[in-house]
Enzyme design. Structure first.
Site, PDB file in Angstrom:
ATOM      1  N   GLU A 154       0.830  -1.262  -0.155  1.00 27.39           N
ATOM      2  CA  GLU A 154      -0.329   0.361  -0.162  1.00 27.39           C
ATOM      3  C   GLU A 154       0.933   1.046   0.332  1.00 27.39           C
ATOM      4  O   GLU A 154       0.483   2.289  -0.470  1.00 27.39           O
ATOM      5  CB  GLU A 154      -1.056   0.271   1.055  1.00 27.39           C
ATOM      6  CG  GLU A 154      -2.426  -1.032   1.197  1.00 27.39           C
ATOM      7  CD  GLU A 154      -3.225  -1.101   2.521  1.00 27.39           C
ATOM      8  OE1 GLU A 154      -2.725  -0.662   2.966  1.00 27.39           O
ATOM      9  OE2 GLU A 154      -3.835  -2.183   2.276  1.00 27.39           O
ATOM     10  N   HIS A 155       2.076   1.150   0.063  1.00 25.93           N
ATOM     11  CA  HIS A 155       3.080   2.446   0.486  1.00 25.93           C
ATOM     12  C   HIS A 155       4.567   1.705  -0.604  1.00 25.93           C
ATOM     13  O   HIS A 155       4.882   0.821  -0.560  1.00 25.93           O
ATOM     14  CB  HIS A 155       3.943   2.563   2.153  1.00 25.93           C
ATOM     15  CG  HIS A 155       1.800   2.336   2.369  1.00 25.93           C
ATOM     16  ND1 HIS A 155       1.622   3.797   2.504  1.00 25.93           N
ATOM     17  CD2 HIS A 155       2.091   2.103   3.669  1.00 25.93           C
ATOM     18  CE1 HIS A 155       1.253   3.661   3.459  1.00 25.93           C
ATOM     19  NE2 HIS A 155       0.910   2.177   3.719  1.00 25.93           N
TER      20      HIS A 155
END
Length: 304
Positions: A154-155
């Site tokens: 997610e990052h």
């Protein structure tokens, strides 16, 4: 042959191929998936109700390529199991699979945070990350006798093309060598997230069996009509993919069961587009004794 006639013929062929593709892809499914083990709430496989008439996937959350130190550091693809391994151990994986022939168990990569620090996709190089990931993930899959893998970064500290190459090559190896039998990705609508998964899908979508789209990442109070529009948008983004619908039991956003989630499921079922349901997460559902897990599986079995 005139240019206008040729254009019309090509357009007709494109429409036919597109229609045929969607007819082949339009297929309801009794697949139910649930993330488990991320929040340290002592939830076990046997806590969760399992309907024998569904195809049930537990997704262990998470395996992470970071150290356990404080602060944690990236390890360039050297993954370790960060889920609740005391309650979700190899022996317990064996037990639930032996007692429930319809159950398969996967693990999810990365997630949002580790020890309250964000988990970034941060490869030193494509080749070194892939080499380390293949080695560590193969070891974990064999240790826990897992069936599949889910991608939930997610990052990102790398560009979409690098992400696509790293994850794509990893999935290719795991499938080609029959280390896992199915794969999935877990994107959501965010300008810093979606481009990475779309790059992966464009090049390696043929290796991805399910798209666990995080519809609960949309705003809280999403309506049925908004949800249906979001589903169509993501079906176009992940063209030809099996887009699973989802909700969270952690009070997050999206369309909740109380506000019409199963009504939306009925609409998708009637269109032949209900490829399955997944829930985030068993940890959050434990206190209420899993009412929505039961309801979801009952809904899926009603399609028989």
């Amino acid at each position: 042959m005139s240019s206008s006639y040729l254009f019309a013929s090509i357009l007709t062929l494109q429409i036919f191929l597109s229609s045929s593709f969607f007819q082949a892809a339009a297929e309801n499914s009794r697949l139910f998936r649930e993330y488990i083990g991320a929040e340290g709430k002592n939830v076990t496989f046997t806590d969760v109700p399992i309907n024998p008439a569904v195809d049930f996937h537990f997704i262990l959350s998470f395996t992470i390529d970071y150290t356990s130190s404080s602060p944690p550091r990236p390890t360039n693809g050297d993954f370790g199991a960060y889920w609740d391994t005391e309650n979700l151990s190899p022996s317990q994986v064996s037990y639930v699979k032996a007692h429930h022939p319809n159950v398969k168990v996967a693990m999810s990569l990365a997630g949002d945070t580790v020890n309250d620090h964000r988990v970034f996709f941060e490869p030193a190089s494509i080749n070194s990350w892939v080499r380390n990931a293949i080695s560590s993930i193969t070891r974990i899959v064999k240790e826990f006798d897992l069936d599949g893998i889910d991608i939930d970064y997610e990052h990102f500290s790398a560009d979409p093309d690098t992400f696509a190459e790293c994850i794509g090559r990893l999935l290719y190896y795991l499938k080609q060598n029959e280390i896992v039998s199915f794969t999935s990705i877990a994107p959501y609508e965010d300008d810093s997230v979606q481009p990475h998964y779309l790059a992966l899908w464009r090049k390696y979508g043929h290796l991805i069996d399910y798209v666990n789209f995080q519809f609960y990442a949309y705003k809280k109070g999403t309506t049925v009509s908004e949800f249906m529009r979001y589903f169509e948008i993501q079906s176009a983004n992940y063209y030809g993919g099996k887009i699973l619908v989802s909700f969270g039991t952690d009070g997050s956003g999206g369309l909740s069961p109380k506000n019409g989630f199963f009504r939306a499921c009925s609409m998708l079922r009637d269109q032949g587009k209900l490829h399955g349901i997944f829930i985030w997460s068993a940890d959050d559902s434990k206190e209420a004794n899993f009412p929505y897990e039961t309801q979801s599986q009952d809904f899926l079995t009603s399609m028989i």
